[in-house]
Design a protein around this motif. Structure first.
Motif, short mmCIF file in Angstrom:
data_model
loop_
_atom_site.label_atom_id
_atom_site.label_comp_id
_atom_site.label_asym_id
_atom_site.label_seq_id
_atom_site.Cartn_x
_atom_site.Cartn_y
_atom_site.Cartn_z
N TYR A 146 33.38 32.27 36.36
CA TYR A 146 34.81 32.07 36.22
C TYR A 146 35.55 32.60 37.44
O TYR A 146 35.34 33.74 37.86
N CYS A 147 36.45 31.80 37.95
CA CYS A 147 37.37 32.26 38.99
C CYS A 147 38.51 33.03 38.33
O CYS A 147 38.96 32.66 37.24
N ASN A 148 38.93 34.09 38.99
CA ASN A 148 39.99 34.93 38.45
C ASN A 148 41.00 35.25 39.53
O ASN A 148 40.63 35.45 40.70
N ALA A 149 42.26 35.30 39.14
CA ALA A 149 43.30 35.71 40.08
C ALA A 149 44.21 36.72 39.39
O ALA A 149 44.65 36.49 38.26
N ALA A 150 44.45 37.82 40.07
CA ALA A 150 45.42 38.82 39.63
C ALA A 150 46.61 38.71 40.57
O ALA A 150 46.48 38.96 41.77
N VAL A 151 47.75 38.33 40.02
CA VAL A 151 48.90 37.96 40.84
C VAL A 151 50.14 38.66 40.33
O VAL A 151 50.38 38.70 39.12
N PRO A 152 50.96 39.23 41.23
CA PRO A 152 52.19 39.86 40.76
C PRO A 152 53.27 38.84 40.45
O PRO A 152 53.28 37.73 40.99
#
Length: 121
Positions: free
Chosen positions: A94-100
């Motif tokens: 799984y690709c994951n992104a943590a974004v503000p």
């Protein structure tokens, strides 16, 4: 909102290589952290590797020296080059992104739909 689309999974023999790619679209503000997680049947999802928008990387011990994560900030893409694959690497990745959010907080996490990687012995 951020959308993540993965590609590149498949079936490979032990010792082989695969390259996963993930393209992010939407409100991808910086700084951010993108990465890959995996989940094998009957197991919990686990971290594989992450990379910050500044280029700092982090790897699970099980993949160090075999996998390499990279990103293109201009295109909002992240890739995972996987070498010397073994059957224990079989999982959905799984690709994951943590974004503000706008203004810098809070941070949100987004997931791709997952791509199957199968390594045969």
């Amino acid at each position: 909102q951020v959308q993540l689309v993965e590609s590149g999974g498949g079936l490979v023999q032990a010792g082989g290589s695969l390259r996963l790619s993930c393209a992010a679209s939407g409100s991808v503000f910086s700084p951010n952290i993108m990465g890959w997680y995996r989940q094998a049947p009957g197991k919990q999802r686990e971290l594989v590797a992450t990379i910050t928008s500044g280029g700092s990387t982090n790897y699970a011990d099980s993949v160090k020296g075999r996998f390499t994560i990279s990103r293109d900030n201009g295109k909002n893409t992240v890739a995972l080059q996987m070498n010397s694959l073994n059957p224990e690497d079989t999982a959905v990745y799984y690709c994951n992104a943590a974004v503000p959010a706008v203004g810098g907080s809070p941070w949100y996490r987004y997931w791709g739909q997952g791509t199957q990687v199968t390594v045969s012995s």
